[in-house]
Design a protein around this motif. Structure first.
Motif, PDB file in Angstrom:
ATOM      1  N   ALA A  11       0.834  -1.205   0.000  1.00 23.14           N
ATOM      2  CA  ALA A  11       0.000   0.000   0.000  1.00 23.14           C
ATOM      3  C   ALA A  11       0.867   1.252   0.000  1.00 23.14           C
ATOM      4  CB  ALA A  11      -0.928  -0.011   1.207  1.00 23.14           C
ATOM      5  N   LYS A  12       1.938   1.255   0.764  1.00 23.76           N
ATOM      6  CA  LYS A  12       2.838   2.410   0.808  1.00 23.76           C
ATOM      7  C   LYS A  12       3.481   2.645  -0.552  1.00 23.76           C
ATOM      8  CE  LYS A  12       6.936   4.187   3.069  1.00 23.76           C
ATOM      9  NZ  LYS A  12       8.027   3.923   3.996  1.00 23.76           N
ATOM     10  N   LYS A  13       3.909   1.560  -1.210  1.00 23.46           N
ATOM     11  CA  LYS A  13       4.522   1.679  -2.534  1.00 23.46           C
ATOM     12  C   LYS A  13       3.530   2.237  -3.549  1.00 23.46           C
ATOM     13  CE  LYS A  13       5.021  -1.769  -5.489  1.00 23.46           C
ATOM     14  NZ  LYS A  13       4.647  -1.402  -6.815  1.00 23.46           N
ATOM     15  N   GLU A  14       2.287   1.763  -3.504  1.00 22.41           N
ATOM     16  CA  GLU A  14       1.272   2.224  -4.450  1.00 22.41           C
ATOM     17  C   GLU A  14       0.925   3.699  -4.217  1.00 22.41           C
ATOM     18  OE1 GLU A  14      -0.072   0.690  -7.081  1.00 22.41           O
ATOM     19  OE2 GLU A  14       1.301  -0.960  -6.708  1.00 22.41           O
ATOM     20  N   PHE A  15       0.760   4.109  -2.968  1.00 23.35           N
ATOM     21  CA  PHE A  15       0.425   5.508  -2.690  1.00 23.35           C
ATOM     22  C   PHE A  15       1.561   6.448  -3.053  1.00 23.35           C
ATOM     23  CE2 PHE A  15      -2.957   3.957   0.268  1.00 23.35           C
ATOM     24  CZ  PHE A  15      -4.002   4.569  -0.397  1.00 23.35           C
ATOM     25  N   THR A  16       2.790   6.053  -2.771  1.00 20.76           N
ATOM     26  CA  THR A  16       3.905   6.935  -3.129  1.00 20.76           C
ATOM     27  C   THR A  16       4.073   7.025  -4.637  1.00 20.76           C
ATOM     28  OG1 THR A  16       5.455   5.109  -2.833  1.00 20.76           O
ATOM     29  CG2 THR A  16       5.183   6.629  -0.985  1.00 20.76           C
ATOM     30  N   THR A  21       3.573  11.162  -9.255  1.00 16.74           N
ATOM     31  CA  THR A  21       3.219  11.654 -10.582  1.00 16.74           C
ATOM     32  C   THR A  21       2.182  12.758 -10.432  1.00 16.74           C
ATOM     33  OG1 THR A  21       1.462  10.034 -10.854  1.00 16.74           O
ATOM     34  CG2 THR A  21       3.650   9.393 -11.586  1.00 16.74           C
ATOM     35  N   SER A  22       1.909  13.446 -11.508  1.00 15.73           N
ATOM     36  CA  SER A  22       0.935  14.532 -11.446  1.00 15.73           C
ATOM     37  C   SER A  22      -0.500  14.023 -11.517  1.00 15.73           C
ATOM     38  CB  SER A  22       1.194  15.527 -12.569  1.00 15.73           C
ATOM     39  OG  SER A  22       1.037  14.882 -13.813  1.00 15.73           O
ATOM     40  N   THR A  23      -0.703  12.759 -11.829  1.00 13.90           N
ATOM     41  CA  THR A  23      -2.052  12.211 -11.968  1.00 13.90           C
ATOM     42  C   THR A  23      -2.824  12.289 -10.661  1.00 13.90           C
ATOM     43  OG1 THR A  23      -1.178  10.672 -13.588  1.00 13.90           O
ATOM     44  CG2 THR A  23      -3.354  10.198 -12.719  1.00 13.90           C
ATOM     45  N   GLY A  24      -2.179  11.981  -9.576  1.00 13.02           N
ATOM     46  CA  GLY A  24      -2.834  12.036  -8.283  1.00 13.02           C
ATOM     47  C   GLY A  24      -3.321  13.433  -7.949  1.00 13.02           C
ATOM     48  N   PHE A  31     -11.847  16.868  -7.314  1.00 12.95           N
ATOM     49  CA  PHE A  31     -12.673  16.166  -6.333  1.00 12.95           C
ATOM     50  C   PHE A  31     -12.841  16.997  -5.067  1.00 12.95           C
ATOM     51  CE2 PHE A  31     -13.038  13.286  -2.703  1.00 12.95           C
ATOM     52  CZ  PHE A  31     -14.241  12.677  -3.028  1.00 12.95           C
ATOM     53  N   LEU A  32     -11.770  17.582  -4.585  1.00 14.71           N
ATOM     54  CA  LEU A  32     -11.864  18.416  -3.389  1.00 14.71           C
ATOM     55  C   LEU A  32     -12.684  19.673  -3.635  1.00 14.71           C
ATOM     56  CD1 LEU A  32      -8.294  18.132  -1.875  1.00 14.71           C
ATOM     57  CD2 LEU A  32     -10.408  17.141  -1.019  1.00 14.71           C
ATOM     58  N   LEU A  33     -12.536  20.278  -4.800  1.00 20.10           N
ATOM     59  CA  LEU A  33     -13.322  21.471  -5.109  1.00 20.10           C
ATOM     60  C   LEU A  33     -14.815  21.153  -5.174  1.00 20.10           C
ATOM     61  CD1 LEU A  33     -11.076  23.151  -7.795  1.00 20.10           C
ATOM     62  CD2 LEU A  33     -11.516  23.937  -5.476  1.00 20.10           C
ATOM     63  N   TYR A  60     -21.823   9.166  -6.277  1.00 19.36           N
ATOM     64  CA  TYR A  60     -21.817   9.472  -7.706  1.00 19.36           C
ATOM     65  C   TYR A  60     -20.524  10.153  -8.132  1.00 19.36           C
ATOM     66  CZ  TYR A  60     -26.684   8.360  -7.052  1.00 19.36           C
ATOM     67  OH  TYR A  60     -27.845   7.716  -6.714  1.00 19.36           O
ATOM     68  N   PHE A  61     -19.981  11.012  -7.271  1.00 20.37           N
ATOM     69  CA  PHE A  61     -18.713  11.647  -7.603  1.00 20.37           C
ATOM     70  C   PHE A  61     -17.558  10.653  -7.503  1.00 20.37           C
ATOM     71  CE2 PHE A  61     -21.064  15.537  -6.363  1.00 20.37           C
ATOM     72  CZ  PHE A  61     -21.050  16.105  -7.617  1.00 20.37           C
ATOM     73  N   LEU A  62     -17.657   9.709  -6.582  1.00 21.38           N
ATOM     74  CA  LEU A  62     -16.621   8.692  -6.501  1.00 21.38           C
ATOM     75  C   LEU A  62     -16.645   7.772  -7.706  1.00 21.38           C
ATOM     76  CD1 LEU A  62     -16.707   7.789  -2.715  1.00 21.38           C
ATOM     77  CD2 LEU A  62     -14.965   9.081  -3.941  1.00 21.38           C
ATOM     78  N   LEU A  63     -17.816   7.574  -8.295  1.00 28.41           N
ATOM     79  CA  LEU A  63     -17.886   6.786  -9.513  1.00 28.41           C
ATOM     80  C   LEU A  63     -17.166   7.485 -10.670  1.00 28.41           C
ATOM     81  CD1 LEU A  63     -21.532   5.428  -9.568  1.00 28.41           C
ATOM     82  CD2 LEU A  63     -19.439   4.102  -9.477  1.00 28.41           C
ATOM     83  N   LEU A  64     -17.272   8.802 -10.711  1.00 29.69           N
ATOM     84  CA  LEU A  64     -16.596   9.545 -11.774  1.00 29.69           C
ATOM     85  C   LEU A  64     -15.085   9.518 -11.632  1.00 29.69           C
ATOM     86  CD1 LEU A  64     -18.881  12.685 -12.009  1.00 29.69           C
ATOM     87  CD2 LEU A  64     -18.733  10.782 -13.611  1.00 29.69           C
ATOM     88  N   PHE A  65     -14.621   9.606 -10.394  1.00 29.78           N
ATOM     89  CA  PHE A  65     -13.182   9.669 -10.180  1.00 29.78           C
ATOM     90  C   PHE A  65     -12.590   8.294 -10.015  1.00 29.78           C
ATOM     91  CE2 PHE A  65     -14.462  13.935  -8.930  1.00 29.78           C
ATOM     92  CZ  PHE A  65     -13.621  14.658  -9.724  1.00 29.78           C
TER      93      PHE A  65
END
Length: 65
Positions: A11-16, A21-24, A31-33, A60-65
């Motif tokens: 999990a640590k490797k995947e989150f880092t 990258t800029s994708t996160g 999503f925060l906005l 519904y927003f989690l489905l989009l992201f």
């Protein structure tokens, strides 16, 4: 049987790798906005700090992201 240390290390490797990258950051900013807008819209319009409309629309927003 899976060791909990291996789960945490994967999990640590995947989150880092996700946030190196800029994708996160590109995905988390809209999503925060949207979620801030949903909460504060109901808080200011109805003068109640309720999270019910937020949690009604959140799946519904989690489905989009």
């Amino acid at each position: 049987m899976v060791n909990i240390k291996t789960v945490f290390s994967i999990a640590k490797k995947e989150f880092t790798s996700y946030f190196n990258t800029s994708t996160g950051y590109i995905l988390i900013a809209p999503f925060l906005l949207i979620t801030f807008f949903l909460f504060f819209r109901t808080a200011f319009l109805t003068n109640q700090a309720t999270l019910r409309p937020y949690f009604d629309l959140l799946p519904y927003f989690l489905l989009l992201f």
